[in-house]
Write a protein that holds these residues in place. Structure first.
Motif, short mmCIF file in Angstrom:
data_model
loop_
_atom_site.label_atom_id
_atom_site.label_comp_id
_atom_site.label_asym_id
_atom_site.label_seq_id
_atom_site.Cartn_x
_atom_site.Cartn_y
_atom_site.Cartn_z
N ASP A 101 -68.30 -13.38 -26.61
CA ASP A 101 -69.43 -13.60 -27.84
C ASP A 101 -70.29 -11.86 -27.66
N GLN A 149 -66.75 -10.17 -29.36
CA GLN A 149 -67.36 -10.36 -30.92
C GLN A 149 -67.86 -9.78 -31.75
N SER A 150 -68.69 -9.58 -31.66
CA SER A 150 -70.36 -9.83 -32.42
C SER A 150 -69.91 -8.32 -32.35
N GLU A 151 -69.85 -7.08 -31.10
CA GLU A 151 -70.04 -5.72 -30.89
C GLU A 151 -68.27 -5.31 -32.46
N THR A 152 -67.54 -6.10 -32.04
CA THR A 152 -66.87 -6.13 -33.08
C THR A 152 -66.19 -6.07 -34.63
N VAL A 153 -67.61 -7.18 -35.08
CA VAL A 153 -67.91 -7.07 -35.62
C VAL A 153 -68.60 -6.09 -36.95
N MET A 201 -60.75 -8.00 -36.54
CA MET A 201 -61.25 -8.94 -35.89
C MET A 201 -59.53 -10.17 -35.44
N SER A 251 -72.27 -17.81 -24.75
CA SER A 251 -72.22 -17.64 -25.51
C SER A 251 -74.32 -17.35 -26.09
N CYS A 265 -71.61 -12.94 -32.04
CA CYS A 265 -70.95 -13.34 -33.28
C CYS A 265 -71.24 -13.70 -34.76
N THR A 301 -74.52 -11.39 -36.16
CA THR A 301 -73.79 -10.35 -36.85
C THR A 301 -73.01 -10.86 -37.55
N GLN A 302 -72.27 -12.15 -37.76
CA GLN A 302 -71.28 -11.38 -39.23
C GLN A 302 -72.53 -11.86 -40.42
#
Length: 189
Positions: free
Chosen positions: A83, A86-90, A96, A172, A176, A179-180
């Motif tokens: 999680d 994924q948050s850092e990816t966003v 993604m 989690s 994510c 952040t989204q």
């Protein structure tokens, strides 16, 4: 699912209180590992900060660093770390789609041979705690010695964080999704 140890919502230590506030501002919530682990072991705060700072100084591109960490966490089953990645990816505005395809990195056209070599090395290291000569030689064809050590360190660090969270059932935090939601609000304004 609740962690095995009750999260401490109001820690006594002023430095931990300050860290709660900073993470709430950065992530939209106080991270469960802080409430479960750091609140009970405040000495770990400085160590973890230094490790995170060191991680950021690694020269590999941020997408590859995130992919190595996320694949390791997926293999180990660390929902919190997946999680967070994924948050850092966003947050970093990375694709993604590529991160969602990590389980198929060996065959997916989304990944380069260089990325496949790093991910195969991280996967084999995580599963076996060692790698074959063939896996290492493939890694060596795509990365210099410093980069190989950086990938090795990233994988070891991710396994460390996974082994703190998994036994304590830290899952989690919905980072994510937070952040989204924040990213969508920024785009709407």
């Amino acid at each position: 699912m609740a962690p095995r140890l009750q999260p401490i919502e109001k820690p006594d230590e002023p430095e931990i209180q300050s860290t709660y506030q900073m993470t709430r501002q950065k992530f939209g919530t106080v991270l469960t590992p802080l409430k479960v682990v750091t609140a009970r072991m405040p000495e770990s705060l400085g160590v973890n900060r230094e490790l995170q700072k060191f991680r950021e100084e690694i020269q590999l591109d941020s997408e590859l660093k995130l992919m190595v960490g996320m694949l390791t966490s997926e293999i180990n089953g660390c929902g919190f770390c997946v999680d967070l990645a994924q948050s850092e990816t966003v947050r970093k505005n990375l694709r993604m789609e590529k991160f969602n395809a990590l389980a198929e990195y060996q065959t997916s056209p989304l990944f380069s041979d260089r990325e496949r070599a790093a991910l195969a090395y991280a996967e084999e290291t995580t599963r076996q705690k060692n790698v074959s000569d063939a896996t290492f030689e493939e890694l060596r064809t795509h990365f210099n010695e410093q980069e190989i050590v950086e990938i090795t360190w990233l994988n070891a660090f991710q396994n460390y964080t996974n082994l703190v969270n998994i036994p304590l059932k830290i899952e989690s935090d919905g980072l994510c999704a937070i952040t989204q939601s924040e990213t969508q609000l920024d785009h709407d304004e």
